[in-house]
Every structure is written in structure tokens, then in C-alpha cells.
Design a protein around this motif. Sequence first.
Motif, PDB file in Angstrom:
ATOM      1  N   PRO A  73       1.818  10.115  -5.202  1.00  0.00           N
ATOM      2  CA  PRO A  73       1.597   9.048  -4.223  1.00  0.00           C
ATOM      3  C   PRO A  73       2.910   8.374  -3.845  1.00  0.00           C
ATOM      4  O   PRO A  73       3.941   8.552  -4.493  1.00  0.00           O
ATOM      5  CB  PRO A  73       0.666   8.081  -4.969  1.00  0.00           C
ATOM      6  CG  PRO A  73       1.012   8.284  -6.405  1.00  0.00           C
ATOM      7  CD  PRO A  73       1.360   9.731  -6.555  1.00  0.00           C
ATOM      8  N   SER A 123       7.570   8.102  -8.818  1.00  0.00           N
ATOM      9  CA  SER A 123       6.358   7.781  -9.581  1.00  0.00           C
ATOM     10  C   SER A 123       6.657   7.382 -11.011  1.00  0.00           C
ATOM     11  O   SER A 123       5.793   6.831 -11.693  1.00  0.00           O
ATOM     12  CB  SER A 123       5.412   8.990  -9.574  1.00  0.00           C
ATOM     13  OG  SER A 123       6.049  10.128 -10.131  1.00  0.00           O
ATOM     14  N   TYR A 173       0.846  -1.192   0.000  1.00  0.00           N
ATOM     15  CA  TYR A 173       0.000   0.000   0.000  1.00  0.00           C
ATOM     16  C   TYR A 173       0.888   1.252   0.000  1.00  0.00           C
ATOM     17  O   TYR A 173       1.814   1.383   0.809  1.00  0.00           O
ATOM     18  CB  TYR A 173      -0.897  -0.003   1.234  1.00  0.00           C
ATOM     19  CG  TYR A 173      -1.832   1.180   1.328  1.00  0.00           C
ATOM     20  CD1 TYR A 173      -2.840   1.366   0.393  1.00  0.00           C
ATOM     21  CD2 TYR A 173      -1.700   2.114   2.351  1.00  0.00           C
ATOM     22  CE1 TYR A 173      -3.698   2.443   0.468  1.00  0.00           C
ATOM     23  CE2 TYR A 173      -2.561   3.189   2.443  1.00  0.00           C
ATOM     24  CZ  TYR A 173      -3.556   3.348   1.499  1.00  0.00           C
ATOM     25  OH  TYR A 173      -4.399   4.416   1.581  1.00  0.00           O
ATOM     26  N   ASP A 174       0.612   2.163  -0.917  1.00  0.00           N
ATOM     27  CA  ASP A 174       1.441   3.360  -1.058  1.00  0.00           C
ATOM     28  C   ASP A 174       0.777   4.622  -0.534  1.00  0.00           C
ATOM     29  O   ASP A 174       1.230   5.732  -0.838  1.00  0.00           O
ATOM     30  CB  ASP A 174       1.823   3.563  -2.529  1.00  0.00           C
ATOM     31  CG  ASP A 174       0.611   3.719  -3.432  1.00  0.00           C
ATOM     32  OD1 ASP A 174      -0.520   3.680  -2.914  1.00  0.00           O
ATOM     33  OD2 ASP A 174       0.785   3.876  -4.651  1.00  0.00           O
ATOM     34  N   GLY A 175      -0.290   4.480   0.237  1.00  0.00           N
ATOM     35  CA  GLY A 175      -0.958   5.650   0.790  1.00  0.00           C
ATOM     36  C   GLY A 175      -2.110   6.159  -0.040  1.00  0.00           C
ATOM     37  O   GLY A 175      -2.857   7.041   0.405  1.00  0.00           O
ATOM     38  N   GLY A 176      -2.273   5.621  -1.258  1.00  0.00           N
ATOM     39  CA  GLY A 176      -3.369   6.065  -2.108  1.00  0.00           C
ATOM     40  C   GLY A 176      -3.072   7.378  -2.794  1.00  0.00           C
ATOM     41  O   GLY A 176      -2.081   8.072  -2.504  1.00  0.00           O
ATOM     42  N   GLN A 177      -3.929   7.747  -3.694  1.00  0.00           N
ATOM     43  CA  GLN A 177      -3.771   9.002  -4.419  1.00  0.00           C
ATOM     44  C   GLN A 177      -4.125  10.170  -3.500  1.00  0.00           C
ATOM     45  O   GLN A 177      -5.215  10.199  -2.921  1.00  0.00           O
ATOM     46  CB  GLN A 177      -4.667   9.019  -5.655  1.00  0.00           C
ATOM     47  CG  GLN A 177      -4.403  10.179  -6.593  1.00  0.00           C
ATOM     48  CD  GLN A 177      -3.076  10.069  -7.305  1.00  0.00           C
ATOM     49  OE1 GLN A 177      -2.571   8.973  -7.492  1.00  0.00           O
ATOM     50  NE2 GLN A 177      -2.520  11.200  -7.701  1.00  0.00           N
ATOM     51  N   PRO A 178      -3.210  11.129  -3.332  1.00  0.00           N
ATOM     52  CA  PRO A 178      -3.512  12.279  -2.470  1.00  0.00           C
ATOM     53  C   PRO A 178      -4.714  13.060  -2.975  1.00  0.00           C
ATOM     54  O   PRO A 178      -5.055  13.030  -4.168  1.00  0.00           O
ATOM     55  CB  PRO A 178      -2.228  13.117  -2.538  1.00  0.00           C
ATOM     56  CG  PRO A 178      -1.175  12.175  -3.016  1.00  0.00           C
ATOM     57  CD  PRO A 178      -1.868  11.183  -3.902  1.00  0.00           C
ATOM     58  N   ILE A 201       5.212   2.125  -4.164  1.00  0.00           N
ATOM     59  CA  ILE A 201       4.634   3.027  -5.150  1.00  0.00           C
ATOM     60  C   ILE A 201       3.969   2.203  -6.247  1.00  0.00           C
ATOM     61  O   ILE A 201       4.559   1.259  -6.773  1.00  0.00           O
ATOM     62  CB  ILE A 201       5.716   3.958  -5.751  1.00  0.00           C
ATOM     63  CG1 ILE A 201       5.110   4.954  -6.738  1.00  0.00           C
ATOM     64  CG2 ILE A 201       6.833   3.169  -6.366  1.00  0.00           C
ATOM     65  CD1 ILE A 201       4.311   6.050  -6.100  1.00  0.00           C
ATOM     66  N   HIS A 202       2.712   2.509  -6.561  1.00  0.00           N
ATOM     67  CA  HIS A 202       1.978   1.893  -7.680  1.00  0.00           C
ATOM     68  C   HIS A 202       1.955   0.368  -7.597  1.00  0.00           C
ATOM     69  O   HIS A 202       2.043  -0.326  -8.613  1.00  0.00           O
ATOM     70  CB  HIS A 202       2.584   2.316  -9.010  1.00  0.00           C
ATOM     71  CG  HIS A 202       2.513   3.783  -9.282  1.00  0.00           C
ATOM     72  ND1 HIS A 202       1.451   4.575  -8.869  1.00  0.00           N
ATOM     73  CD2 HIS A 202       3.397   4.625  -9.896  1.00  0.00           C
ATOM     74  CE1 HIS A 202       1.664   5.821  -9.235  1.00  0.00           C
ATOM     75  NE2 HIS A 202       2.830   5.885  -9.849  1.00  0.00           N
ATOM     76  N   SER A 217       2.312  16.441  -4.913  1.00  0.00           N
ATOM     77  CA  SER A 217       1.131  15.630  -4.600  1.00  0.00           C
ATOM     78  C   SER A 217       1.210  14.248  -5.248  1.00  0.00           C
ATOM     79  O   SER A 217       0.205  13.717  -5.708  1.00  0.00           O
ATOM     80  CB  SER A 217      -0.142  16.342  -5.064  1.00  0.00           C
ATOM     81  OG  SER A 217      -0.085  16.602  -6.459  1.00  0.00           O
ATOM     82  N   LYS A 262       4.839   5.747  -0.358  1.00  0.00           N
ATOM     83  CA  LYS A 262       5.009   5.564   1.081  1.00  0.00           C
ATOM     84  C   LYS A 262       6.395   4.993   1.352  1.00  0.00           C
ATOM     85  O   LYS A 262       6.790   3.979   0.756  1.00  0.00           O
ATOM     86  CB  LYS A 262       3.934   4.616   1.629  1.00  0.00           C
ATOM     87  CG  LYS A 262       3.971   4.433   3.131  1.00  0.00           C
ATOM     88  CD  LYS A 262       2.863   3.506   3.587  1.00  0.00           C
ATOM     89  CE  LYS A 262       2.886   3.319   5.095  1.00  0.00           C
ATOM     90  NZ  LYS A 262       1.830   2.375   5.543  1.00  0.00           N
TER      91      LYS A 262
END
Length: 360
Positions: free
Chosen positions: A106, A300, A88-93, A205-206, A104, A108
Amino acid sequence: MIFPPAFFDIMVHLSIHLAWEAKVCGPVQYRWMYPIERYLHKLNTYVRNKACPEGSIAEGYLAEECITFCSRYLRQVETKFNRVERNYDGGQPLQDKTQLSIFSLPGKTIGTGVLTVMTEELHHAATHYVLTNCDECLPFIEEHKDILRIQHGDDRVDELHKKNFVEWFSKKIQQLYVDGKVSAQMRSLAQSPGKQAVYYKGYNIHGFRFHTVQHDVTKKTQNSGVMVKGENQINCVPWYGTLTDVVELWYTGHNKVVLFHCNWFDTATKGKGYKEDRYGILSVNNKGKLNTQEPFVLASQATQVYYVEGIKNSAWSVVVETKPRNVFEMPTNEEEPYQEEESQTSHTYANRNEEEDNEE
């Protein structure tokens, strides 16, 4: 003629036909029985009373269905339906119109960071790369190059742009900020990050989990391979490399940008740096590194690959692209192929009906 007939039991006999079956029927994962066997094993675990195995399986299946149904409606309780994914990378800000796109992204970080002072050369390279890959900076990049063309001609534009753009951009944005023409976010970007950056050993990431080369040394897995597809590709070959550091740059206003510091393979020289066989499989020379002044990429922008060392020649490694976990590539065309076929079929039927009416 070599082995006795008793050697060829059912297991040995089946292995003889595997190559022929793969050639005729295609990949084995689409026709093997392992999913069914695994599910039968799962049903077998429901048996608590061997005198009534069918009833035990029915009760166990019903109990799991009830638990699954209830767990979908539980709140603030971790279940297999709402737990965080492994990568999990924290989701799209959240989209904020006042925030720059470069701030901005994504992602983690993994583990505890180490505060390190960057060298002058690396700091300039990282700052210049961030500005080059920020969409809001593109008009200023073109303006600076136009000024250099007028002053020095076309020969030294790229060289002088890399050397002087960071300083020119800082002065330009500072003056525009005083006049009230740019936001505080743009001013934060123009002030450049501090030379003290936080270095991490991993990053999500992704759907990919990246680790540095130093972290992979003691592991059996490999998560340090990096591939980047860019505009300056040579012979349509992406850039391949290994991740050495995950660098988090700090800007004013609590803004951050994460970069990957990589060692790149020489994908500019075919035959020496990379080669491709008749099946389209690409190999890179793991002994030859590309001398470049741009060791950084945005986190990214990176895609994960791994390298398989050659058997005959260990200096060459085969590149294998990986698929992200729980992330799928969706087609850009929203209309499915079967919908197009249906529309074409209905259109054909309509034309036929019109022709029959005309004939009547």
C-alpha cells in the motif's frame, strides 16, 4: 511573600495545584472539562432566537440528527462519513495470486514526481534491497549463499553476496522463465528497475504522512523522521534517520516499488551515537551520521518519529514516536480479557456445583 494577595485570582491559584493533581490523578486528558465545554459551545451556536434559547437548541439538535441520518445513506455525495481521510494511502491492494508481494504494497505518493537518473551505486543498492526484502526471493538468496560458501568459505559470503547476487539472480530467473518454472512477475523483478526513477517529496503510508527534509525546512511541522525496526538491530535499538527522498522504481509490466532514501543516525555506538537516560528516553547525536551502504528501506517498513533538539546541548535530539492517524493496533488474541474472566468464573461455579452435589 513576593506577590500581593490580589494577584492570586482563581486562574493563578489553580495553576499551583496542577503538578500535584497530575501526580495524584494521572494524565489530565482523562478528567478535564474541555469536551463538555466544547459541546456546550456547540449547543450555544444553535441559538437563533434569544427569547427562546431552549427551543432553538432543540430544533438545531434535531436538524443535525436528521442531516446525519440522511448523510449515511447518500451515494456519490461527499459527507463527513465517507470522505477520504487526510493521510489516506489508497488502502490495501486487492490480493492477486499472480502478483508478487513486493509489487502489492500500500501507499500513495504526494505531489508531482521528478524523473531522475540514479547513480550506479544507488541503483545497485536499491535493486539489492528490493530483492532481499521480497519473500519470494528468500530461497534464491539461500541458494546463492550456499554456492558462495562452497567456493570461497564463510569469510566473504556477505561481501560477495551483496556484490554479485543481482546479476546471478537475473541469469537464474531468466533460465527458469525459459523453462516455464517461474512467472512473468518474477522475471520482471529479476530484470531490475530502470535507472530512471521518479522522486517525490512526500508519501502517505499506514496513516503516516512523510515529507522529505528539504520540504520540512520551511515548515513548522516535522514529518521527515523515520524509524525502522529490523533484524540487524544492535542492542535492540531501532534504526533512526531522516527522509531525504521518496524513490519510485519502475519495473517492466507496469510494476512499481517505493523506497525511502534516508540518512541514518549512528545507533550502533552507545554514548557516541545514541544515549538513554534513567527514564528510558532515547536521544541520538544529530551531528553523527552512520556510514552505510544500505540507505534505502521499503516505505511499508517505516514508522514516523520526530526529533526534539536538546536545550543544553543542541547536538543531541530526543526521539519521540508518533501515532498514525485513524490507525489502531489491535490485539492478536481475539478473546477479550473480560471474556476470559467470565469463562474462569463460570468454570469455578461449575466446580462448586459439582462439589455440592457430591456432598449431598
